[in-house]
Design a protein around this motif. Sequence first.
Motif, PDB file in Angstrom:
ATOM      1  N   SER A   1       5.692 -13.726  -7.277  1.00 44.02           N
ATOM      2  CA  SER A   1       5.464 -13.165  -5.938  1.00 44.02           C
ATOM      3  C   SER A   1       5.249 -11.665  -6.071  1.00 44.02           C
ATOM      4  CB  SER A   1       6.648 -13.443  -5.003  1.00 44.02           C
ATOM      5  OG  SER A   1       7.759 -12.639  -5.342  1.00 44.02           O
ATOM      6  N   PHE A   2       4.602 -11.096  -5.062  1.00 43.51           N
ATOM      7  CA  PHE A   2       4.343  -9.663  -5.089  1.00 43.51           C
ATOM      8  C   PHE A   2       5.621  -8.862  -4.877  1.00 43.51           C
ATOM      9  CE2 PHE A   2      -0.310 -10.365  -3.506  1.00 43.51           C
ATOM     10  CZ  PHE A   2      -0.587 -11.009  -4.708  1.00 43.51           C
ATOM     11  N   SER A   3       6.529  -9.411  -4.060  1.00 42.48           N
ATOM     12  CA  SER A   3       7.785  -8.694  -3.811  1.00 42.48           C
ATOM     13  C   SER A   3       8.636  -8.653  -5.076  1.00 42.48           C
ATOM     14  CB  SER A   3       8.558  -9.360  -2.671  1.00 42.48           C
ATOM     15  OG  SER A   3       8.825 -10.728  -2.988  1.00 42.48           O
ATOM     16  N   ALA A   4       8.690  -9.787  -5.823  1.00 40.81           N
ATOM     17  CA  ALA A   4       9.450  -9.814  -7.069  1.00 40.81           C
ATOM     18  C   ALA A   4       8.824  -8.885  -8.103  1.00 40.81           C
ATOM     19  CB  ALA A   4       9.517 -11.243  -7.617  1.00 40.81           C
ATOM     20  N   ALA A   5       7.482  -8.836  -8.130  1.00 39.29           N
ATOM     21  CA  ALA A   5       6.811  -7.912  -9.041  1.00 39.29           C
ATOM     22  C   ALA A   5       7.141  -6.474  -8.681  1.00 39.29           C
ATOM     23  CB  ALA A   5       5.308  -8.147  -8.991  1.00 39.29           C
ATOM     24  N   GLY A   6       7.220  -6.188  -7.380  1.00 41.06           N
ATOM     25  CA  GLY A   6       7.583  -4.850  -6.935  1.00 41.06           C
ATOM     26  C   GLY A   6       8.975  -4.463  -7.408  1.00 41.06           C
ATOM     27  N   ARG A   7       9.925  -5.420  -7.313  1.00 37.19           N
ATOM     28  CA  ARG A   7      11.289  -5.122  -7.770  1.00 37.19           C
ATOM     29  C   ARG A   7      11.309  -4.859  -9.282  1.00 37.19           C
ATOM     30  NH1 ARG A   7      12.351  -9.162  -3.911  1.00 37.19           N
ATOM     31  NH2 ARG A   7      12.404 -10.813  -5.496  1.00 37.19           N
ATOM     32  N   LYS A   8      10.529  -5.647 -10.046  1.00 37.83           N
ATOM     33  CA  LYS A   8      10.491  -5.462 -11.494  1.00 37.83           C
ATOM     34  C   LYS A   8       9.886  -4.109 -11.856  1.00 37.83           C
ATOM     35  CE  LYS A   8       8.768  -7.524 -15.791  1.00 37.83           C
ATOM     36  NZ  LYS A   8       8.024  -8.665 -16.400  1.00 37.83           N
ATOM     37  N   LEU A   9       8.839  -3.735 -11.110  1.00 37.94           N
ATOM     38  CA  LEU A   9       8.144  -2.484 -11.408  1.00 37.94           C
ATOM     39  C   LEU A   9       8.723  -1.296 -10.643  1.00 37.94           C
ATOM     40  CD1 LEU A   9       4.470  -3.835 -11.282  1.00 37.94           C
ATOM     41  CD2 LEU A   9       5.828  -3.361 -13.327  1.00 37.94           C
ATOM     42  N   ARG A  10       9.722  -1.569  -9.786  1.00 43.43           N
ATOM     43  CA  ARG A  10      10.353  -0.537  -8.966  1.00 43.43           C
ATOM     44  C   ARG A  10       9.323   0.129  -8.048  1.00 43.43           C
ATOM     45  NH1 ARG A  10      14.648   2.350 -13.170  1.00 43.43           N
ATOM     46  NH2 ARG A  10      15.784   0.441 -13.694  1.00 43.43           N
ATOM     47  N   ARG A  11       8.577  -0.748  -7.387  1.00 44.28           N
ATOM     48  CA  ARG A  11       7.572  -0.290  -6.437  1.00 44.28           C
ATOM     49  C   ARG A  11       7.674  -1.117  -5.161  1.00 44.28           C
ATOM     50  NH1 ARG A  11       2.196   0.115 -10.303  1.00 44.28           N
ATOM     51  NH2 ARG A  11       3.035   1.667 -11.764  1.00 44.28           N
ATOM     52  N   ALA A  12       7.171  -0.557  -4.093  1.00 50.84           N
ATOM     53  CA  ALA A  12       7.150  -1.300  -2.828  1.00 50.84           C
ATOM     54  C   ALA A  12       6.138  -2.438  -2.929  1.00 50.84           C
ATOM     55  CB  ALA A  12       6.782  -0.363  -1.679  1.00 50.84           C
ATOM     56  N   GLN A  13       6.419  -3.523  -2.194  1.00 46.35           N
ATOM     57  CA  GLN A  13       5.509  -4.671  -2.207  1.00 46.35           C
ATOM     58  C   GLN A  13       4.115  -4.257  -1.755  1.00 46.35           C
ATOM     59  OE1 GLN A  13       6.852  -8.118  -0.042  1.00 46.35           O
ATOM     60  NE2 GLN A  13       4.772  -8.953   0.135  1.00 46.35           N
ATOM     61  N   SER A  14       4.037  -3.339  -0.832  1.00 43.82           N
ATOM     62  CA  SER A  14       2.736  -2.905  -0.319  1.00 43.82           C
ATOM     63  C   SER A  14       1.909  -2.232  -1.423  1.00 43.82           C
ATOM     64  CB  SER A  14       2.917  -1.949   0.858  1.00 43.82           C
ATOM     65  OG  SER A  14       3.677  -0.814   0.469  1.00 43.82           O
ATOM     66  N   VAL A  15       2.593  -1.506  -2.303  1.00 48.32           N
ATOM     67  CA  VAL A  15       1.892  -0.840  -3.403  1.00 48.32           C
ATOM     68  C   VAL A  15       1.348  -1.887  -4.371  1.00 48.32           C
ATOM     69  CG1 VAL A  15       2.145   0.724  -5.363  1.00 48.32           C
ATOM     70  CG2 VAL A  15       3.261   1.260  -3.186  1.00 48.32           C
ATOM     71  N   VAL A  16       2.169  -2.920  -4.653  1.00 46.74           N
ATOM     72  CA  VAL A  16       1.726  -3.994  -5.537  1.00 46.74           C
ATOM     73  C   VAL A  16       0.519  -4.705  -4.945  1.00 46.74           C
ATOM     74  CG1 VAL A  16       2.371  -6.236  -6.545  1.00 46.74           C
ATOM     75  CG2 VAL A  16       4.004  -4.325  -6.568  1.00 46.74           C
ATOM     76  N   SER A  17       0.614  -5.037  -3.673  1.00 50.08           N
ATOM     77  CA  SER A  17      -0.497  -5.730  -3.003  1.00 50.08           C
ATOM     78  C   SER A  17      -1.768  -4.896  -3.035  1.00 50.08           C
ATOM     79  CB  SER A  17      -0.114  -6.051  -1.557  1.00 50.08           C
ATOM     80  OG  SER A  17       1.005  -6.911  -1.527  1.00 50.08           O
ATOM     81  N   HIS A  18      -1.631  -3.608  -2.775  1.00 47.48           N
ATOM     82  CA  HIS A  18      -2.799  -2.726  -2.759  1.00 47.48           C
ATOM     83  C   HIS A  18      -3.412  -2.609  -4.160  1.00 47.48           C
ATOM     84  CE1 HIS A  18      -5.366   0.539  -1.435  1.00 47.48           C
ATOM     85  NE2 HIS A  18      -4.939   1.294  -2.444  1.00 47.48           N
ATOM     86  N   THR A  19      -2.546  -2.490  -5.170  1.00 40.85           N
ATOM     87  CA  THR A  19      -3.034  -2.376  -6.547  1.00 40.85           C
ATOM     88  C   THR A  19      -3.807  -3.620  -6.961  1.00 40.85           C
ATOM     89  OG1 THR A  19      -1.153  -0.957  -7.157  1.00 40.85           O
ATOM     90  CG2 THR A  19      -2.315  -2.058  -8.957  1.00 40.85           C
ATOM     91  N   LEU A  20      -3.274  -4.788  -6.606  1.00 41.98           N
ATOM     92  CA  LEU A  20      -3.939  -6.040  -6.977  1.00 41.98           C
ATOM     93  C   LEU A  20      -5.232  -6.243  -6.198  1.00 41.98           C
ATOM     94  CD1 LEU A  20      -0.819  -8.358  -7.317  1.00 41.98           C
ATOM     95  CD2 LEU A  20      -2.223  -7.395  -9.146  1.00 41.98           C
TER      96      LEU A  20
END
Length: 296
Positions: A21-40
Motif C-alpha cells: 500500500s502507499f501508506s505503508a510505503a510512506g511509513r517505511k520511507l518516512r514520507r507522507a502518503q500523498s508524497v508517495v502517491s505523487h512520486t508514483l
Amino acid sequence: MLDGLSMDQLRTFIAAADEGSFSAAGRKLRRAQSVVSHTLANLELQVGLALFDRSGRYPQLTEAGRALLESAREAANSMDAFKARARMLAGGLEPELAVAVDVMFPIATLTDAVKAFHHQFPATPLRLYVEAMGAVVQPLLDGRCRIAVIGSLPDIPADCASDYLAGVPSAIVAAPEHPLAKARRALTRAEINKHVQLVLTDRSTLTAGREFGVMSQHVWRLADLGAKHAFLRAGLGWGSMPLHMVEQDLADGTLVRLSLRAHPLLGTAFSMHAIWLKDQPPGPAGRWFVDRLKCD
C-alpha cells in the motif's frame, strides 16, 4: 521523459510494491502518503505505463508493473554497490590489487588467501604474477604490482619495506636411482660436484652475475619449477625443492632426501616476506591479503 527517472522514484516504486500500500510505503520511507502517491504518479507519467491498479482497496501491480519491478530492483542494487565502492575507494581501498608471488610459496596457503580475498573484497580484482627470484621483484619495481612475496631471492631491495610471512621448509632431493641417492650419508662438495644440479633461473636481470645455492660445476637452469620437479623425478639431476611439493614423492619413494656436508644450510627453508615500495604501502585490501598469507 525516461532520462528524467530518479533513484528516488524507483525506490518508492519498490517500497510500494513490497509493502502492499502507499501508506505503508510512506511509513517505511518516512514520507507522507500523498508524497508517495505523487512520486508514483510522476513515475507512471514518465514511463508511459500504469504500474499500479488503484481500483481496489489496495493498489495492485499491473502486468507492466510486475515486468518492471525486477529491473527497478537491479538498478537500485547497482546504485547501492556504486555508492559502497565509491566510499571504499575514498577510504583508500585499491581499485585493483596486483601481487607477485614466489613460486616457492605454498600453493594451498595462497589459494585459501585468494578465495578469502574474493569473499572479503568481491569488487576488487586480484591480479597475480607467479615467478622466481628477481622476476618476483621486477613487477614491483616496474609498478606493475603493489606487493611482492619473495623467498627464492634472499635480498630485500633497499627502497622496500617488508613483513615476514613464514618459513617454507625445503629439501635437497634426487631420484632413488641417482648415484648420490645411494650414498646414504652426508655428501661432500667433491661428490656433488660431479653431478648435474638442477636450479631455477631468473627471468629478470636483477641477479645477473650472481649465484644462489649453486654447488656443482655441472648446472642445468630451468625457468619452471614444475619442469625442475619432473626432471628430478626422472633422475636427470639433484636439487632443492619446497618440501610441500615433494612430500608425497618422499613418502612414495619416487624421490629421496639428500644430506650435504658441503653446505648444511642448503635445503632447510625459504624465508618468505611480503615487500612493497616504502613510498607506496599497501592499502586496506593489500594489507588484509598480506596478513592472510601469514602461516601460523
